[in-house]
Design a protein around this motif. Structure first.
Motif, mmCIF file in Angstrom:
data_model
loop_
_atom_site.group_PDB
_atom_site.id
_atom_site.type_symbol
_atom_site.label_atom_id
_atom_site.label_comp_id
_atom_site.label_asym_id
_atom_site.label_seq_id
_atom_site.Cartn_x
_atom_site.Cartn_y
_atom_site.Cartn_z
ATOM 1 N N ALA A 1 18.925 -109.717 52.042
ATOM 2 C CA ALA A 1 18.680 -109.287 50.397
ATOM 3 C C ALA A 1 17.498 -108.565 50.088
ATOM 4 O O ALA A 1 18.252 -107.954 49.097
ATOM 5 C CB ALA A 1 18.090 -111.099 50.036
ATOM 6 N N ALA A 2 16.416 -108.752 51.098
ATOM 7 C CA ALA A 2 15.355 -107.213 50.973
ATOM 8 C C ALA A 2 16.288 -106.235 51.211
ATOM 9 O O ALA A 2 15.937 -105.230 50.109
ATOM 10 C CB ALA A 2 14.708 -107.630 52.020
ATOM 11 N N ILE A 3 16.984 -105.424 52.269
ATOM 12 C CA ILE A 3 17.645 -104.658 51.972
ATOM 13 C C ILE A 3 18.952 -104.534 50.816
ATOM 14 O O ILE A 3 18.610 -103.451 50.588
ATOM 15 C CB ILE A 3 18.390 -104.923 53.540
ATOM 16 N N ARG A 4 19.744 -105.444 50.729
ATOM 17 C CA ARG A 4 20.150 -105.485 49.267
ATOM 18 C C ARG A 4 19.436 -104.623 47.997
ATOM 19 O O ARG A 4 19.654 -104.017 47.210
ATOM 20 C CB ARG A 4 20.940 -106.115 48.783
ATOM 21 N N GLY A 5 18.077 -105.557 48.095
ATOM 22 C CA GLY A 5 17.585 -104.642 47.318
ATOM 23 C C GLY A 5 16.747 -103.688 47.007
ATOM 24 O O GLY A 5 16.832 -102.674 45.906
ATOM 25 N N ALA A 6 16.361 -103.181 48.722
ATOM 26 C CA ALA A 6 16.313 -101.452 48.623
ATOM 27 C C ALA A 6 16.972 -100.610 48.536
ATOM 28 O O ALA A 6 16.990 -99.846 47.739
ATOM 29 C CB ALA A 6 15.737 -101.270 49.724
ATOM 30 N N ALA A 7 18.642 -100.861 48.387
ATOM 31 C CA ALA A 7 19.620 -100.075 48.312
ATOM 32 C C ALA A 7 19.491 -100.277 46.439
ATOM 33 O O ALA A 7 19.918 -99.100 46.123
ATOM 34 C CB ALA A 7 20.607 -101.169 48.596
#
Length: 449
Positions: free
Chosen positions: A128-134
Motif C-alpha cells: 500500500a505504501a508503494i502505491r501511495g508513493a506512486a
C-alpha cells in the motif's frame, strides 16, 4: 546599479542571502539585526565548555540554493552530506532497521527495495505504501487546490492505514513540516516527498552540520559582507520604516538611515508590525500563519552509548536523535529533537529531561548503565509557521505594493516549506525584486530627453 543604499532588516538566512546578492550586484548594503549575532534561528550559544545549537537542522542534497550559500560563505566543509540516503530506524527490543535507497535504480524505483523491505510495516502495508508513493508523484505542489487539502486525509483516501501513516509517512512529515500528516498541507508534503525523495534518486541524501551553526552561517556571513563593503549592525532593533518620497526612513536603536530600498527579512509577526500599511494592506492575514514549536533535549553521558551518528525512533518519545559530540571530547553528547511539540511546550524541563532519558535508555541499553553528566532543554516556541491546509493564502509574495520594499523569510510564498532552503530562496527572491526596482528607476533617471 549606481551604489544605491539598501537596508536589509533581519540577519537570519533570508537576510544574509538577500544582503549577499545585493552587495554582489553593487548596492551599498546595511544589514540590521536585533540579536547579538547573525544567523537568526540557526545560531549557537555556550553552556560551560559546550557550544550548543538552538536546533538540530539538517538539509537535503536537493537544497540547491542553501548549499550554494554555504559555498559562497566558504563553509561547505562544515557540513557532511551522505553519499546515499540512509536513516537508521530504532524500535525498542528489535535491531535497528536501515531505511536506504539503492544506487542501482533511477527514480522513483530507487526507493522500491527500501519500501519492500521496510520491517516496521507488514507486507500488505508495504505494498500500500508503494502505491501511495506512486500516487504522490502525481500531486502538483504548486497547485493551490492541493494546499487546501490535509496530507492525512489524502493518505487515508489512498489506502494508507493508521500504522502505515504513523510508522512511515509521519516519520518524515513531522520532521520536515513540523506537523503531523492530518495537520499538514498536501501541497507542502508533496514538495517534501516529491522533491526530496521521489523525483530524483539522490535528492534526499541527508546533510548535517559538523560545526556549530554560528560558525556555519552567522560568523562567516558577517565577515564576508564587511569584506565586500557592506555594513553590519547587530544588537540593533528596527522600530519603524517610513516611506519618504521614493525612499525609506529606517529608525532603529542607535541607528537612523535613509535607504533607496528595503528588504524586510524578519519573522511574520515582526514583519506585520514594521511593514507600512500601504505596502501590505492585508498584513493582518499573516497572523493566520501562527507558529509551531520544536523542543530539543540535550544529554551528556560520561561514556559513549551508541555508535550511530543520527537515527529516527518509532513508537517512542524520542523522534530523532543526533550525536553532537565535539571532536576530541570524552563521553558522548546526544540531542533529541521533538517536532510538532505543542503538547509538550509547557512541560517542565525536569520532566521532559527524565522522559527523554528513559526513552534513550530503552533505545540504547548502554545508556541505562552510563552516568549522565548534564541534561538540559532548549525550546523554540516559534520554530516554524504552521504549515497546515490553506497556508498558502496567507503567505505573501516577495514584492509589496510599495516599490523598493520587499519581504523575505521562509514564511513568504516560496512554494517551499519552512526550511533553510526556503529561507535562502526567499532572500534571493526579495533581493531580485529590489534590484529590478532600482534598475528600472535608474533607467528612468538616466533616459535621454
Amino acid at each position: 546599479m549606481n551604489g544605491e543604499q539598501v537596508c536589509v532588516v533581519g540577519g537570519g538566512l533570508a537576510g544574509i542571502a538577500a544582503a549577499l546578492r545585493l552587495v554582489d550586484a553593487g548596492a551599498r548594503v546595511t544589514l540590521l539585526e536585533a540579536r547579538p549575532e547573525l544567523g537568526g534561528a540557526t545560531y549557537s550559544f555556550r553552556r560551560g565548555d559546550l557550544v550548543v545549537d538552538t536546533g538540530q537542522h539538517v538539509f537535503l542534497r536537493c537544497y540547491r540554493e542553501y548549499r550554494q550559500l554555504l559555498d559562497q560563505l566558504g563553509t561547505s566543509g562544515g557540513a557532511h552530506l551522505q553519499d546515499v540516503f540512509a536513516v537508521p530506524i530504532l524500535r525498542v527490543g528489535v535491531p535497528p532497521h536501515l531505511l536506504t535507497r539503492t544506487r542501482r535504480l533511477p527514480a522513483p524505483a530507487h526507493l522500491l527495495p527500501a519500501l519492500i523491505n521496510y520491517r516496521p510495516l507488514r507486507v500488505g502495508q508495504r505494498i500500500a505504501a508503494i502505491r501511495g508513493a506512486a500516487a504522490l508523484r502525481g500531486v502538483d505542489p504548486d497547485d493551490p487546490a492541493n494546499d487546501e487539502i490535509s496530507f492525512g486525509d489524502w493518505l487515508t483516501r489512498h489506502g494508507q492505514d493508521a500504522p502505515t501513516v504513523r510508522r512511515l509517512w509521519e516519520l518524515i512529515c513531522v520532521a520536515a513540516l513540523n506537523a503531523p500528516p492530518h495537520r499538514a498541507s498536501l501541497a507542502l508534503a508533496a514538495r517534501v516527498f516529491r522533491t526530496g525523495l521521489l523525483d530524483r534518486a539522490d535528492a534526499g541524501d541527508i546533510g548535517r552540520p559538523t560545526v556549530p551553526l554560528s560558525e556555519l552561517h552567522g560568523e562567516p556571513a558577517g565577515a564576508l559582507l564587511r569584506e565586500r563593503g557592506g555594513t553590519v549592525h547587530t544588537g540593533v532593533k528596527v522600530r519603524e520604516i517610513v516611506p519618504d518620497q521614493g525612499q525609506f526612513q529606517i529608525t532603529a536603536d542607535r541607528v537612523r538611515l535613509t535607504a533607496d530600498a528595503v528588504v524586510l527579512a524578519v519573522p511574520h509577526p515582526q514583519a506585520a508590525r514594521l511593514v507600512p500599511a500601504q505596502a501590505a494592506p492585508d498584513r493582518e492575514r499573516w497572523a493566520g500563519l501562527g507558529a509551531a514549536p520544536i523542543i530539543n533535549v540535550h544529554v551528556r553521558y560520561q561514556r559513549r552509548v551508541t555508535d550511530l551518528e543520527f537515527a529516527a525512533a518509532l513508537d517512542n518519545p524520542v523522534q530523532w536523535v543526533f550525536d553532537r559530540t565535539p571532536p576530541g571530547s570524552t563521553g558522548q553528547y546526544l540531542v533529541t529533537s521533538i517536532s510538532a511539540a505543542e503538547p509538550l511546550l509547557r512541560t517542565p524541563a525536569g520532566r521532559l529531561g527524565r522522559a527523554q532519558l528513559d526513552a534513550l535508555a530503552d533505545l540504547f541499553p548502554a545508556a541505562r548503565r552510563t552516568p549522565v553528566r548534564d541534561v538540559f532543554v532548549t525550546r523554540e516556541p516559534r520554530a516554524t509557521f504552521r504549515q497546515g491546509p490553506g497556508t498558502r493564502r496567507d503567505r505573501p509574495a516577495a514584492g509589496t505594493r510599495l516599490p523598493g520594499l520587499a519581504l523575505a523569510g521562509a514564511w513568504t510564498d516560496t512554494g517551499w516549506p519552512d526550511t533553510m532552503e526556503g529561507a535562502v530562496r526567499s532572500g534571493r527572491q526579495a533581493a531580485d525584486v529590489v534590484l529590478a526596482h532600482l534598475g528600472s528607476r535608474s533607467s528612468t533617471t538616466e533616459a535621454p530627453t
